[in-house]
Scaffold this motif. Structure first.
Motif, short mmCIF file in Angstrom:
data_model
loop_
_atom_site.label_atom_id
_atom_site.label_comp_id
_atom_site.label_asym_id
_atom_site.label_seq_id
_atom_site.Cartn_x
_atom_site.Cartn_y
_atom_site.Cartn_z
N ASN A 54 0.82 -1.22 0.00
CA ASN A 54 0.00 0.00 0.00
C ASN A 54 0.85 1.27 0.00
N ASN A 55 2.05 1.20 -0.56
CA ASN A 55 2.96 2.34 -0.64
C ASN A 55 3.34 2.90 0.73
N VAL A 56 3.23 2.11 1.79
CA VAL A 56 3.58 2.55 3.14
C VAL A 56 4.97 2.01 3.48
N LEU A 57 5.86 2.91 3.91
CA LEU A 57 7.22 2.52 4.30
C LEU A 57 7.17 2.05 5.75
N GLN A 58 7.43 0.74 5.95
CA GLN A 58 7.29 0.18 7.29
C GLN A 58 8.63 -0.20 7.92
N SER A 59 9.57 -0.61 7.11
CA SER A 59 10.85 -1.07 7.67
C SER A 59 11.97 -0.11 7.29
N ALA A 60 13.13 -0.33 7.91
CA ALA A 60 14.30 0.49 7.60
C ALA A 60 14.73 0.29 6.15
N SER A 61 14.56 -0.91 5.62
CA SER A 61 14.95 -1.16 4.22
C SER A 61 14.01 -0.42 3.26
N ASP A 62 12.73 -0.30 3.62
CA ASP A 62 11.79 0.48 2.80
C ASP A 62 12.20 1.95 2.77
N ILE A 63 12.57 2.47 3.93
CA ILE A 63 12.98 3.88 4.00
C ILE A 63 14.30 4.07 3.26
N ASN A 64 15.21 3.12 3.37
CA ASN A 64 16.46 3.18 2.60
C ASN A 64 16.18 3.21 1.11
N TYR A 65 15.26 2.37 0.68
CA TYR A 65 14.89 2.30 -0.73
C TYR A 65 14.37 3.65 -1.21
N ALA A 66 13.47 4.26 -0.44
CA ALA A 66 12.91 5.56 -0.80
C ALA A 66 13.99 6.64 -0.79
N PHE A 67 14.93 6.54 0.14
CA PHE A 67 16.02 7.51 0.23
C PHE A 67 16.96 7.40 -0.97
N HIS A 91 17.90 9.73 7.17
CA HIS A 91 17.13 9.04 8.20
C HIS A 91 18.09 8.34 9.15
N LEU A 92 17.72 8.42 10.39
CA LEU A 92 18.52 7.81 11.46
C LEU A 92 17.68 6.71 12.11
N LYS A 93 18.12 6.24 13.24
CA LYS A 93 17.43 5.11 13.88
C LYS A 93 16.00 5.48 14.29
N TYR A 94 15.79 6.71 14.75
CA TYR A 94 14.49 7.07 15.28
C TYR A 94 13.75 8.14 14.50
N ASP A 95 14.40 8.82 13.58
CA ASP A 95 13.70 9.89 12.86
C ASP A 95 14.08 9.93 11.39
N VAL A 96 13.23 10.64 10.63
CA VAL A 96 13.40 10.82 9.19
C VAL A 96 13.36 12.31 8.92
#
Length: 114
Positions: A54-67, A91-96
């Motif tokens: 659903n285009n929702v970034l849930q994991s760190a790898s998803d956020i890495n991919y978007a970055f 993005h860091l461990k706790y924030d984007v």
């Protein structure tokens, strides 16, 4: 020589660092580097995009991919859009960080804009 994609001031600044000794060789090697970089542009990998539900970034790898692929991200909270966002700057461990604003990962939802 006229199709140099960067201004001369930046080219001179690169040469003054002392990476290459002679100006002619410097300019030629700089042009070769720029040509190589333009050939190796990063392309989005659709197989990972399909794994994001659903285009929702849930994991760190998803956020890495978007970055890495500079995808446009929207910020949501409690089912409402908070910020129309942009690409992830870091993005860091706790924030984007998106467009200079920091969002806590546990408090917000990050979605890829369709």
């Amino acid at each position: 020589m006229n199709n140099l994609p960067i201004p001369k001031q930046k080219a001179v600044a690169l040469f003054s660092v002392g990476q290459i000794s002679t100006p002619r060789k410097s300019l030629q090697s700089l042009m070769q580097l720029l040509k190589q970089q333009s050939r190796h542009t990063v392309k989005e990998r659709p197989e990972h995009r399909k794994m994001i539900k659903n285009n929702v970034l849930q994991s760190a790898s998803d956020i890495n991919y978007a970055f890495l692929y500079k995808l446009h991200i929207e910020v949501w909270r409690d089912g409402e859009i908070v910020d129309y966002g942009g690409s992830i700057q870091k993005h860091l461990k706790y924030d984007v960080m998106i467009n200079g604003m920091h969002y806590m990962k546990h408090a917000f939802e990050f979605r890829i804009k369709k």
